[in-house]
Design a protein around this motif. Structure first.
Motif, PDB file in Angstrom:
ATOM      1  N   LEU A 132      -0.330  -3.413 -14.616  1.00  0.00           N
ATOM      2  CA  LEU A 132      -0.023  -2.494 -13.521  1.00  0.00           C
ATOM      3  C   LEU A 132      -1.065  -2.599 -12.418  1.00  0.00           C
ATOM      4  CD1 LEU A 132       1.554  -0.097 -12.319  1.00  0.00           C
ATOM      5  CD2 LEU A 132       0.158   1.415 -13.745  1.00  0.00           C
ATOM      6  N   TRP A 133      -2.327  -2.643 -12.798  1.00  0.00           N
ATOM      7  CA  TRP A 133      -3.429  -2.733 -11.835  1.00  0.00           C
ATOM      8  C   TRP A 133      -3.321  -4.019 -11.016  1.00  0.00           C
ATOM      9  CZ3 TRP A 133      -8.154  -5.718 -11.662  1.00  0.00           C
ATOM     10  CH2 TRP A 133      -9.128  -5.188 -10.808  1.00  0.00           C
ATOM     11  N   GLU A 134      -2.988  -5.135 -11.693  1.00  0.00           N
ATOM     12  CA  GLU A 134      -2.878  -6.409 -10.986  1.00  0.00           C
ATOM     13  C   GLU A 134      -1.674  -6.405 -10.045  1.00  0.00           C
ATOM     14  OE1 GLU A 134      -2.734  -9.470 -13.923  1.00  0.00           O
ATOM     15  OE2 GLU A 134      -4.928  -9.554 -14.146  1.00  0.00           O
ATOM     16  N   ARG A 135      -0.542  -5.888 -10.498  1.00  0.00           N
ATOM     17  CA  ARG A 135       0.651  -5.906  -9.661  1.00  0.00           C
ATOM     18  C   ARG A 135       0.493  -4.998  -8.450  1.00  0.00           C
ATOM     19  NH1 ARG A 135       4.906  -6.020 -14.732  1.00  0.00           N
ATOM     20  NH2 ARG A 135       4.767  -8.289 -15.052  1.00  0.00           N
ATOM     21  N   VAL A 172      -2.648   3.293  -6.878  1.00  0.00           N
ATOM     22  CA  VAL A 172      -2.846   2.639  -8.174  1.00  0.00           C
ATOM     23  C   VAL A 172      -3.864   1.507  -8.032  1.00  0.00           C
ATOM     24  CG1 VAL A 172      -1.725   1.243  -9.950  1.00  0.00           C
ATOM     25  CG2 VAL A 172      -0.574   3.258  -9.048  1.00  0.00           C
ATOM     26  N   ALA A 173      -3.783   0.744  -6.950  1.00  0.00           N
ATOM     27  CA  ALA A 173      -4.716  -0.357  -6.734  1.00  0.00           C
ATOM     28  C   ALA A 173      -6.143   0.147  -6.574  1.00  0.00           C
ATOM     29  CB  ALA A 173      -4.303  -1.155  -5.499  1.00  0.00           C
ATOM     30  N   ARG A 218       0.794  -1.224   0.000  1.00  0.00           N
ATOM     31  CA  ARG A 218       0.000   0.000   0.000  1.00  0.00           C
ATOM     32  C   ARG A 218       0.826   1.273   0.000  1.00  0.00           C
ATOM     33  NH1 ARG A 218      -4.700   1.901  -0.074  1.00  0.00           N
ATOM     34  NH2 ARG A 218      -5.434  -0.202  -0.464  1.00  0.00           N
ATOM     35  N   ASP A 219       1.835   1.375   0.820  1.00  0.00           N
ATOM     36  CA  ASP A 219       2.606   2.616   0.923  1.00  0.00           C
ATOM     37  C   ASP A 219       3.898   2.592   0.116  1.00  0.00           C
ATOM     38  OD1 ASP A 219       0.738   3.741   2.688  1.00  0.00           O
ATOM     39  OD2 ASP A 219       1.667   2.745   4.408  1.00  0.00           O
ATOM     40  N   ARG A 220       4.110   1.542  -0.674  1.00  0.00           N
ATOM     41  CA  ARG A 220       5.312   1.479  -1.499  1.00  0.00           C
ATOM     42  C   ARG A 220       5.183   2.439  -2.686  1.00  0.00           C
ATOM     43  NH1 ARG A 220       6.030  -1.306   2.289  1.00  0.00           N
ATOM     44  NH2 ARG A 220       7.464  -3.021   2.602  1.00  0.00           N
ATOM     45  N   PRO A 221       6.281   3.098  -3.082  1.00  0.00           N
ATOM     46  CA  PRO A 221       6.222   3.957  -4.274  1.00  0.00           C
ATOM     47  C   PRO A 221       5.904   3.131  -5.501  1.00  0.00           C
ATOM     48  CG  PRO A 221       8.494   3.657  -3.548  1.00  0.00           C
ATOM     49  CD  PRO A 221       7.625   3.088  -2.472  1.00  0.00           C
TER      50      PRO A 221
END
Length: 318
Positions: A155-158, A135-136, A106-109
């Protein structure tokens, strides 16, 4: 569960086959990720050895220390992406296990996610999507409008902790590397460039022998205090031409601006490998380029018959 085992750059890429063999004692599903990393699918091993991921990782670390005297960091996660991210953040001698992907990410760049480069990160940050959590939470359609349909879905999945990439044992190498260590801390720029010339010559010969070309080149410089600096740059066209590799290696070295730095070793990595037969070469009217390529072909034949040091650049033979 996937384990990502990483060793420090001081071990050298020659250690990687030993790492693969070590992990092979626990699971047959091991994928080398040069220069200092390997992935292992240990879902069956956890049941067989009746251990937790952290417990199995501890056994692997002890064996590495006992057999090779090398410590490692290990990341564990439900897929390769999360295991790699955990390994990057794990402290030496410890295992970081990702049990809750959403909380971990969650808080990762956003740039920490696989497949997100600087250009994509710049685009996303321009719309306030600067973290994996944001992004999620974004609608899939918005991401697809920003970065494209396929890239947007990946991107959405990762960002949600989904990575469908399998661990592929005996996968074809995606890069080639060569490295040189100096007998003492080297401060002479000329000696460092001689080492780069030797590395580019070796890489070019290996690529041509395997009928491959590379798209980019990465330089890693290791200093006396064991810290490292890395730079990479894309080639104008995919190539295995030693002259082009040498020129880019010199440019990367110049970009570091080293002044009296105590250099312990240098390494060059050819990345983005592909078959030479599919590569296109831009023709030129420069006869020197064609002459250099013909000489290179003859030198390769001589090396194949008489050994790798049969023909060397003059500055290396001195």
């Amino acid at each position: 569960m996937i384990l990502c085992v990483r060793f420090g750059p001081e071990t050298g890429e020659a250690f990687l086959p030993r790492l693969v063999d070590l992990l092979g004692a626990f699971t047959p599903v091991v994928e080398a990720a040069p220069p200092h990393e390997a992935l292992a699918d240990v879902r069956g091993a956890l049941r067989y050895f009746d251990r937790t991921p952290a417990g199995l990782a501890a056994v692997i670390r002890i064996r590495a220390l006992a057999l090779y005297g090398a410590d490692c960091v290990i990341g564990a996660g439900p897929n390769p992406m999360l295991a790699r991210m955990a390994a990057r953040e794990a402290r030496p001698g410890l295992t970081l296990t990702v049990d809750d992907p959403a909380a971990f990410l969650r808080d990762r760049p956003v740039v920490a996610l696989d497949g997100v480069g600087r250009a994509t990160a710049r685009t996303l940050c321009g719309y306030g999507l600067d973290s994996a959590g944001r992004v999620a939470d974004a609608p899939l359609a918005v991401l697809q409008r920003l970065v494209g349909a396929k890239a947007g879905r990946e991107l959405w999945e990762r960002a949600r902790g989904i990575d469908r990439t399998p661990v592929v044992p005996n996968a074809a190498a995606r890069s080639l590397a060569a490295e040189r260590s100096f007998p003492h801390d080297e401060t002479d720029r000329t000696e460092q460039r001689r080492a780069l010339l030797s590395l580019a010559t070796e890489l070019g010969a290996r690529l041509r022998t395997e009928a491959q070309v590379c798209r980019s080149l990465a330089l890693t410089v290791r200093y006396a205090d064991r810290s490292t600096t890395s730079r990479s740059r894309t080639l104008p066209e995919p190539t295995a031409h030693t002259t082009a590799l040498t020129a880019l290696g010199y440019a990367l070295h110049d970009s570091l601006g080293l002044q009296r730095a105590r250099v312990r070793g240098v390494a060059l990595r050819a990345e983005g490998l592909g078959p030479a037969e599919r590569a296109a070469h831009q023709l030129t009217f420069d006869p020197a380029d064609e002459k250099a390529r013909r000489i290179e072909a003859v030198a390769d034949l001589a090396r194949a018959k008489f050994g790798p040091r049969a023909i060397l650049p003059g500055s290396l033979a001195a």
